[in-house]
Design a protein around this motif. Structure first.
Motif, PDB file in Angstrom:
ATOM      1  N   LYS A   4      39.942  40.283  29.648  1.00  0.00           N
ATOM      2  CA  LYS A   4      40.103  41.730  29.633  1.00  0.00           C
ATOM      3  C   LYS A   4      38.765  42.447  29.767  1.00  0.00           C
ATOM      4  O   LYS A   4      38.714  43.674  29.798  1.00  0.00           O
ATOM      5  CB  LYS A   4      40.795  42.177  28.341  1.00  0.00           C
ATOM      6  CG  LYS A   4      42.209  41.618  28.167  1.00  0.00           C
ATOM      7  CD  LYS A   4      43.136  42.092  29.274  1.00  0.00           C
ATOM      8  CE  LYS A   4      44.559  41.586  29.062  1.00  0.00           C
ATOM      9  NZ  LYS A   4      45.440  41.977  30.192  1.00  0.00           N
ATOM     10  N   LEU A   5      37.689  41.671  29.826  1.00  0.00           N
ATOM     11  CA  LEU A   5      36.355  42.244  29.946  1.00  0.00           C
ATOM     12  C   LEU A   5      35.774  41.934  31.317  1.00  0.00           C
ATOM     13  O   LEU A   5      36.125  40.932  31.951  1.00  0.00           O
ATOM     14  CB  LEU A   5      35.425  41.679  28.869  1.00  0.00           C
ATOM     15  CG  LEU A   5      35.744  42.011  27.423  1.00  0.00           C
ATOM     16  CD1 LEU A   5      34.829  41.229  26.492  1.00  0.00           C
ATOM     17  CD2 LEU A   5      35.602  43.515  27.165  1.00  0.00           C
ATOM     18  N   GLY A  55      33.030  37.061  39.060  1.00  0.00           N
ATOM     19  CA  GLY A  55      33.898  36.398  38.095  1.00  0.00           C
ATOM     20  C   GLY A  55      34.829  37.315  37.331  1.00  0.00           C
ATOM     21  O   GLY A  55      35.502  36.859  36.398  1.00  0.00           O
ATOM     22  N   SER A  56      34.899  38.594  37.684  1.00  0.00           N
ATOM     23  CA  SER A  56      35.771  39.528  36.950  1.00  0.00           C
ATOM     24  C   SER A  56      37.220  39.407  37.402  1.00  0.00           C
ATOM     25  O   SER A  56      37.501  39.202  38.585  1.00  0.00           O
ATOM     26  CB  SER A  56      35.305  40.977  37.138  1.00  0.00           C
ATOM     27  OG  SER A  56      34.154  41.254  36.361  1.00  0.00           O
ATOM     28  N   ALA A  57      38.128  39.559  36.438  1.00  0.00           N
ATOM     29  CA  ALA A  57      39.556  39.445  36.731  1.00  0.00           C
ATOM     30  C   ALA A  57      40.005  40.543  37.688  1.00  0.00           C
ATOM     31  O   ALA A  57      39.472  41.655  37.694  1.00  0.00           O
ATOM     32  CB  ALA A  57      40.359  39.522  35.432  1.00  0.00           C
ATOM     33  N   LEU A  60      41.996  44.068  36.229  1.00  0.00           N
ATOM     34  CA  LEU A  60      41.360  45.041  35.339  1.00  0.00           C
ATOM     35  C   LEU A  60      41.573  46.475  35.828  1.00  0.00           C
ATOM     36  O   LEU A  60      41.487  47.419  35.046  1.00  0.00           O
ATOM     37  CB  LEU A  60      39.865  44.738  35.203  1.00  0.00           C
ATOM     38  CG  LEU A  60      39.515  43.476  34.407  1.00  0.00           C
ATOM     39  CD1 LEU A  60      38.020  43.179  34.492  1.00  0.00           C
ATOM     40  CD2 LEU A  60      39.950  43.615  32.954  1.00  0.00           C
ATOM     41  N   ILE A  61      41.790  46.642  37.134  1.00  0.00           N
ATOM     42  CA  ILE A  61      42.150  47.954  37.675  1.00  0.00           C
ATOM     43  C   ILE A  61      43.245  47.754  38.718  1.00  0.00           C
ATOM     44  O   ILE A  61      43.491  46.633  39.166  1.00  0.00           O
ATOM     45  CB  ILE A  61      40.958  48.705  38.314  1.00  0.00           C
ATOM     46  CG1 ILE A  61      40.321  47.878  39.442  1.00  0.00           C
ATOM     47  CG2 ILE A  61      39.933  49.093  37.274  1.00  0.00           C
ATOM     48  CD1 ILE A  61      39.303  48.645  40.252  1.00  0.00           C
ATOM     49  N   GLY A  62      43.881  48.849  39.111  1.00  0.00           N
ATOM     50  CA  GLY A  62      44.934  48.781  40.110  1.00  0.00           C
ATOM     51  C   GLY A  62      44.873  49.974  41.038  1.00  0.00           C
ATOM     52  O   GLY A  62      43.919  50.769  40.988  1.00  0.00           O
ATOM     53  N   ASP A 166      34.636  37.103  49.723  1.00  0.00           N
ATOM     54  CA  ASP A 166      35.439  36.427  48.699  1.00  0.00           C
ATOM     55  C   ASP A 166      36.068  37.375  47.684  1.00  0.00           C
ATOM     56  O   ASP A 166      36.845  36.935  46.832  1.00  0.00           O
ATOM     57  CB  ASP A 166      34.579  35.399  47.957  1.00  0.00           C
ATOM     58  CG  ASP A 166      34.162  34.236  48.846  1.00  0.00           C
ATOM     59  OD1 ASP A 166      34.766  34.073  49.935  1.00  0.00           O
ATOM     60  OD2 ASP A 166      33.218  33.507  48.472  1.00  0.00           O
ATOM     61  N   ALA A 167      35.698  38.650  47.714  1.00  0.00           N
ATOM     62  CA  ALA A 167      36.277  39.594  46.752  1.00  0.00           C
ATOM     63  C   ALA A 167      37.787  39.717  46.972  1.00  0.00           C
ATOM     64  O   ALA A 167      38.298  39.490  48.074  1.00  0.00           O
ATOM     65  CB  ALA A 167      35.603  40.957  46.882  1.00  0.00           C
TER      66      ALA A 167
END
Length: 375
Positions: A4-5, A55-57, A60-62, A166-167
């Protein structure tokens, strides 16, 4: 909880002043690879990844995300690390996050640097079109033009282009949504944090005029333009960016000079300045910037404690002219003659009796001169 971070990398001492570094759209925290390690010498550096980048999930935003949403994620990261107040620097979208934080959460931002960014990004339509394209085609075609958008002709950083490719397309598109809706021009005058604007003179995405617009609106802001730099200045011109950020975030010569005068007195500093020559100017700047602007301003130790340590070190190395100066400084800082004597007696045990003997003679002369001046 960690998913979540925002993914992040921490460098530097946990006791150092915190400095958060934000990335540009399409890059990871690798954007700061050539700058962050140097900044970590004096700061606790935290560099973070945008959602769906590095490495961020992804989730986390949409769709319909805002820069405010990204700023909230940065604050959640800072809270998780126990960081209440921090300096902040960001590139492009990361710079917009910094402006958002400075306007809406001024109590959290101690100092701000906005790099190759803007208070608006040329209206919503281009970003709405890019978001739609990425959602339908993915990031492959857009990544092909990354070098042209990010760097001057002939320059590239393959790792950053790979990050772009890769994003996650949905997260990238959501960041485009955030840029489409972003416009803080009417709020810039509210920013109270010391602010530096850094422009790449060859930047096609956020030309220097965008940074000048912010500099003109934010009270007491400073502007630096970097020749030869395009949009990702920390990757293309890291030394120039590092120099600008150090002067802004680190103990600057100006702040160091203020502390130097407080500790040593105006008369001594004025004499030192009067004796300065072109040959010694860089050394004097080094003293003011690092010794006085960084070490003596570190709140970990009090000035009284620093005076006692300094007296001991000067005795140990036999620097009795400097010792005389710092005996005067110790008195200015509140040490009594008895406390100074106790420090010198301690040096007799660990530095040797002959060294302490010379130190007592020097200190006695200085204290006698002060008594005579007061009388």
């Amino acid at each position: 909880m960690t998913d979540k971070l925002l993914n992040h990398r921490a460098e530097g001492s946990d006791s150092a002043p915190p400095l958060l570094l934000g990335p540009s759209l399409g890059t990871s925290y690798a954007l700061w690879d050539q700058v962050a390690p140097e900044l970590s010498v004096t700061h606790r550096v935290i560099r973070w990844d945008l959602p769906g980048h590095g490495g961020s999930a992804v989730d986390l935003i949409g769709p319909g995300a805002t820069v405010g949403d990204l700023a909230d994620l940065v604050l959640a990261l800072a809270d998780s690390l126990g960081i209440e107040r921090f300096a902040y620097a960001g590139v492009s979208l990361g710079g917009a996050v910094g402006l958002q934080l400075a306007v809406h959460h001024p109590q959290r931002v101690s100092s701000l640097a906005v790099i190759c960014s803007s208070a608006h990004f040329n209206g919503s339509k281009p970003w709405e079109e890019r978001a739609a394209r990425v959602r339908s085609e993915g990031l492959g075609p857009l990544a092909e033009s990354a070098d042209a958008r990010w760097f001057t002709r002939g320059f590239t950083v393959p790792e950053l282009v790979r990050d772009h490719r890769d994003a996650d397309p949905d997260a990238y598109a959501a960041c485009c949504d955030a840029l489409a809706a972003f416009d803080l021009r009417e709020r810039l005058a509210e920013i109270s944090a010391p602010t530096l604007l850094v422009a790449g003179r060859e930047d096609p995405a956020t030309p220097p005029a965008h940074l000048r617009e912010i500099a003109d609106a934010v009270p007491d802001a400073a502007l630096v333009e970097i020749p030869g730099a395009a949009h990702l200045a920390p990757a293309q011109c890291p030394e120039a960016v590092l120099t600008a950020l150090r002067a802004h975030f680190d103990g600057s010569a100006e702040r160091g000079m203020e502390v130097r005068r407080q500790v040593l007195g105006d008369a001594h500093v004025d004499r030192a300045q009067a004796r300065q020559t072109p040959f010694t100017a860089r050394f004097q700047d080094f003293i003011s910037r690092y010794a006085w602007g960084e070490i003596w301003t570190d709140p970990t130790l009090s000035r009284r404690e620093r005076s006692m340590i300094t007296l001991t070190a000067l005795v140990a190395h036999g620097h009795y002219d400097e010792l005389a100066m710092h005996v005067r400084a110790a008195r200015r800082g509140g040490l009594t003659p008895e406390e100074i004597g106790a420090v010198l007696l301690q040096t007799a045990v660990y530095c040797g009796v002959p060294a302490a003997n010379s130190a007592f003679a020097t200190a006695q002369r200085v204290l006698a001169e002060e008594d005579q001046a007061e009388g």
